[in-house]
Write an enzyme that holds these catalytic residues in place. Structure first.
Site, PDB file in Angstrom:
ATOM      1  N   LYS A   1      -2.934   6.007   1.116  1.00  0.00           N
ATOM      2  CA  LYS A   1      -3.132   6.275   2.691  1.00  0.00           C
ATOM      3  C   LYS A   1      -2.041   7.436   2.945  1.00  0.00           C
ATOM      4  O   LYS A   1      -2.576   8.496   3.708  1.00  0.00           O
ATOM      5  CB  LYS A   1      -2.550   5.152   3.430  1.00  0.00           C
TER       6      LYS A   1
ATOM      7  N   GLU B   1       5.619   6.493  -6.328  1.00  0.00           N
ATOM      8  CA  GLU B   1       5.142   6.233  -7.545  1.00  0.00           C
ATOM      9  C   GLU B   1       3.658   6.687  -7.772  1.00  0.00           C
ATOM     10  O   GLU B   1       3.330   7.044  -9.062  1.00  0.00           O
ATOM     11  CB  GLU B   1       4.844   4.481  -7.411  1.00  0.00           C
TER      12      GLU B   1
ATOM     13  N   GLY C   1      -2.267  -0.499   5.170  1.00  0.00           N
ATOM     14  CA  GLY C   1      -2.282  -0.354   3.636  1.00  0.00           C
ATOM     15  C   GLY C   1      -2.863  -1.825   2.973  1.00  0.00           C
ATOM     16  O   GLY C   1      -3.791  -1.748   2.176  1.00  0.00           O
ATOM     17  N   ARG C   2      -2.291  -2.831   3.484  1.00  0.00           N
ATOM     18  CA  ARG C   2      -2.683  -4.054   2.761  1.00  0.00           C
ATOM     19  C   ARG C   2      -3.960  -4.618   3.217  1.00  0.00           C
ATOM     20  O   ARG C   2      -4.439  -5.796   2.972  1.00  0.00           O
ATOM     21  CB  ARG C   2      -1.381  -5.136   2.968  1.00  0.00           C
TER      22      ARG C   2
ATOM     23  N   GLU D   1       4.030  -9.115   3.037  1.00  0.00           N
ATOM     24  CA  GLU D   1       4.436  -7.851   3.684  1.00  0.00           C
ATOM     25  C   GLU D   1       3.960  -7.993   5.129  1.00  0.00           C
ATOM     26  O   GLU D   1       4.453  -7.289   5.958  1.00  0.00           O
ATOM     27  CB  GLU D   1       3.824  -6.726   3.051  1.00  0.00           C
TER      28      GLU D   1
ATOM     29  N   HIS E   1      -0.257 -26.654 -16.560  1.00  0.00           N
ATOM     30  CA  HIS E   1       0.440 -26.751 -17.888  1.00  0.00           C
ATOM     31  C   HIS E   1       1.577 -26.159 -17.592  1.00  0.00           C
ATOM     32  O   HIS E   1       2.491 -25.733 -18.672  1.00  0.00           O
ATOM     33  CB  HIS E   1      -0.441 -26.450 -19.129  1.00  0.00           C
TER      34      HIS E   1
ATOM     35  N   LYS F   1      12.924   2.531  -0.799  1.00  0.00           N
ATOM     36  CA  LYS F   1      12.528   3.974  -1.266  1.00  0.00           C
ATOM     37  C   LYS F   1      13.267   4.938  -0.944  1.00  0.00           C
ATOM     38  O   LYS F   1      13.714   5.684  -1.777  1.00  0.00           O
ATOM     39  CB  LYS F   1      11.043   4.116  -0.294  1.00  0.00           C
TER      40      LYS F   1
HETATM   41  O1  F6P Z   1       4.443  -1.068   0.121  1.00  0.00           O
HETATM   42  C1  F6P Z   1       4.794  -0.168   1.495  1.00  0.00           C
HETATM   43  C2  F6P Z   1       3.397   0.368   1.650  1.00  0.00           C
HETATM   44  O2  F6P Z   1       3.473   1.104   2.439  1.00  0.00           O
HETATM   45  C3  F6P Z   1       2.087  -0.522   1.509  1.00  0.00           C
HETATM   46  O3  F6P Z   1       1.762  -1.098   2.844  1.00  0.00           O
HETATM   47  C4  F6P Z   1       0.854   0.319   1.068  1.00  0.00           C
HETATM   48  O4  F6P Z   1      -0.128  -0.462   0.749  1.00  0.00           O
HETATM   49  C5  F6P Z   1       1.697   0.838  -0.197  1.00  0.00           C
HETATM   50  O5  F6P Z   1       2.986   1.300   0.179  1.00  0.00           O
HETATM   51  C6  F6P Z   1       1.117   2.180  -0.747  1.00  0.00           C
HETATM   52  O6  F6P Z   1       1.107   3.302   0.159  1.00  0.00           O
HETATM   53  P1  F6P Z   1       0.067   4.428   0.055  1.00  0.00           P
HETATM   54  O7  F6P Z   1      -1.309   3.981   0.221  1.00  0.00           O
HETATM   55  O8  F6P Z   1       0.468   5.215   1.349  1.00  0.00           O
HETATM   56  O9  F6P Z   1       0.484   5.319  -1.280  1.00  0.00           O
END
Ligand code: F6P
Length: 547
Positions: free
Chosen positions: A208, A214, A270-271, A356, A387, A511
């Site tokens: 987003k 990452e 995002g979620r 979240e 199990h 972060k």
């Molecule tokens: O974990 C925090 C967050 O902002 C989430 O809400 C989001 O889904 C994720 O990081 C990834 O963010 P982006 O889509 O901006 O890379």
């Protein structure tokens, strides 16, 4: 400061506390007293039959919970969300994932502009692109057909498509290989691409913000892998990289042609994003028509949540049941137990959605909450969990409400023999719900001839609440229905708890600190202000690294 009464000072809260203090009806008695209970405590939405009869509730409980929902303004907030108001107060944003699945003739405005045409325009572009990849018309730099699709993203930009790809595997194009890379641990990308041919591989960079460390790190390494494999011609990137983002500038800065970017908007959390452009990998896997079926499934439950009367409103009921246990029985967690191997990533997806969203400890006015908020969500597919950890649910000291999810028919091209296993799978689901609810009394144990000293360990107290969600088959539409059900359940709970379910400031501190600590690991740089414990860990790490 807001003058809204704090939740725990509301009379409706006090009434529930009083009701809880007097609560003593075991489930056996509740069922004995009401022969209709198994039919009355069922709510239907779309293809979902949701049985909540095995809950520690009576009509009075439900009425009191409904009064709490009304008093806390759940319906007003719901309507404000659907209208596109900025209910994400800390980020001052609208919350409109529901617009992502609205039909073309719907009108949903953000700041006076109808966003539905733009949503459909992106869906159409995605459909065009997905179709070209699926048909082989879109080729890689060397003219070879794309055979592998690697989605690089994290959090909502990974969990949704990865979960849905697994869930809908039976509907996917089996001639294509899909991989999902999220972890900044280099092993993730390494294992995802080590057996792939770069000439046949498409990377979808899903972010987003397009700033998530990452994702950008993995995308950069993927670019290196691709160029190394294709002789270093930078022009290859245009045929092998597409982006899903709200940030065109950063996408261009990374070197991806904005013509290869599929857009979404800051009013999509995002979620809550996998039914936006973030679903591109899934659309390539299942095709645009199936993707539309998924969106229509979401929309069906959106409409149900928006319009169904409170007593028959499934997300509302499930949300309130969670409030009942979390706030009045001190339940700390909630298990989601799908009896479908295809839903193996469903609970992990819900962890982000729920935790979240509702892992918060100040209310919408910034005041510390004096009540429990979101539960720990966990679980794995049945029957594996039986199990492993079900023992604790049955006979441990904790109350763990659980959702069972099951289907009447298996999907996919299973052999007749494997299809026949489905009844055994579902027998386990039903048996677990039965055992958890009704247990086994000491007298029942004795009646089996068990010696007295072994009666206690073999007794099951029962009264463990469960919901059972049943559908005919796990289709794209049913998956959409299930996700929307949980999205709105989480919404209801956030509204009752008066928290902002749509921000995630808790993720930020880690972060920022990771960025500060990294130079200490890579270059041995002095990081000012590092606490003694972390400094010692960094020193130990550097020492071990050198060995
Ligand atoms: O974990 C925090 C967050 O902002 C989430 O809400 C989001 O889904 C994720 O990081 C990834 O963010 P982006 O889509 O901006 O890379």
């Amino acid at each position: 400061m807001s003058d809204t009464p704090l939740l725990t000072r509301r009379p409706e809260w006090a009434a529930l506390e009083e009701h809880r203090a007097q609560w003593q009806a075991p489930l056996r008695e509740l069922f004995a007293a009401d022969p209709e209970r198994a039919e009355r405590y069922v709510v239907r939405v779309g293809d979902l039959r949701i049985d909540y009869s095995k809950h520690l509730i009576t009509d009075e409980t439900l009425a009191l919970l409904q009064e709490l929902a009304a008093a806390t303004g759940v319906f007003g907030l719901r309507d404000a969300m659907f209208r596109g108001e900025r209910i994400n107060v800390t980020e001052d944003r609208a919350v409109l994932h529901t617009a992502l699945r609205a039909p073309l003739d719907a009108v949903i405005e953000v700041d006076g502009e109808n966003v539905v045409p733009a949503v459909h325009a992106v869906l159409d572009r995605m459909a065009g692109f997905a179709g070209r990849v699926r048909s082989g018309e879109w080729t890689g730099h060397t003219g070879r057909r794309i055979r592998n699709v690697v989605n690089i993203g994290i959090g909502g930009s990974d969990l949704g498509p990865a979960m849905a790809y697994e869930a809908l595997r039976a509907f996917t194009d089996r001639s294509l290989t899909f991989r999902f890379v999220s972890n900044v641990d280099g092993a993730d990308l390494h294992e995802a691409v080590r057996d792939l041919d770069p000439a046949e591989t498409l990377f979808i960079v899903a972010s987003k913000t397009f700033t998530t460390i990452e994702t950008i790190t993995n995308a950069t390494s993927a670019r290196t892998w691709l160029l190394d494999g294709l002789g270093g011609d930078e022009k290859a990137v245009a045929k092998h990289f597409v982006a899903l983002s709200t940030n065109a500038e950063k996408v261009a800065g990374f070197g991806i042609d904005p013509a290869n970017m599929f857009e979404f908007w800051d009013w999509v959390g995002g979620r809550y994003s996998f039914d936006s452009a973030i679903g591109l990998s899934l659309m390539i896997a299942i095709g645009a028509d199936r993707f539309r079926e998924l969106l229509d499934g979401f929309h069906l439950v959106d409409e149900h949540f928006r319009t169904a009367p409170p007593e028959a409103n499934a997300p509302l009921l499930l949300g309130l049941l969670g409030v009942w246990y979390g706030n009045f029985f001190d339940a700390q967690s909630h298990a989601v137990l799908p009896y479908s191997h295809y839903l193996s990533k469903f609970t992990a997806y819900l962890q982000q959605l729920d935790m979240e969203s509702n892992g918060k400890s100040v209310d919408r006015a910034g005041r510390p909450v004096e009540w429990q908020t979101g539960p720990v969500v966990w679980g794995t597919p049945g029957t594996n969990g039986q199990h492993a950890y079900y023992q604790l649910i049955h006979q441990g000291t904790k109350l763990i409400p659980a959702d069972f999810i099951g289907f009447a028919r298996p999907v996919g091209e299973l052999s007749e023999e494997l299809k026949a296993q489905h009844d055994l799978l579902m027998a386990n689901l039903f048996a677990q719900g039965q055992a958890l609810a009704f247990g086994k009394t000491p007298d029942e144990v004795r009646a089996e001839g068990v010696p007295e000293e072994q009666v206690a360990p073999r007794t099951f107290q029962g009264n463990h609440p469960t919901t059972t969600i049943l559908a005919a088959e796990l289709t794209p539409s049913v998956l959409g229905q299930l996700i929307a059900l949980y999205e709105h359940k989480v919404f209801v709970q956030g509204a009752v708890w008066d928290i902002d379910s749509f921000d995630q400031w808790g993720v930020e501190l880690g972060k920022v600190l990771a960025k500060r600590v990294e130079p200490a690991l890579t270059e041995g740089a002095d990081v000012p202000g590092l606490d003694a414990s972390t400094a010692a860990l960094v020193a130990a790490y550097r020492e071990l690294k050198e060995v």
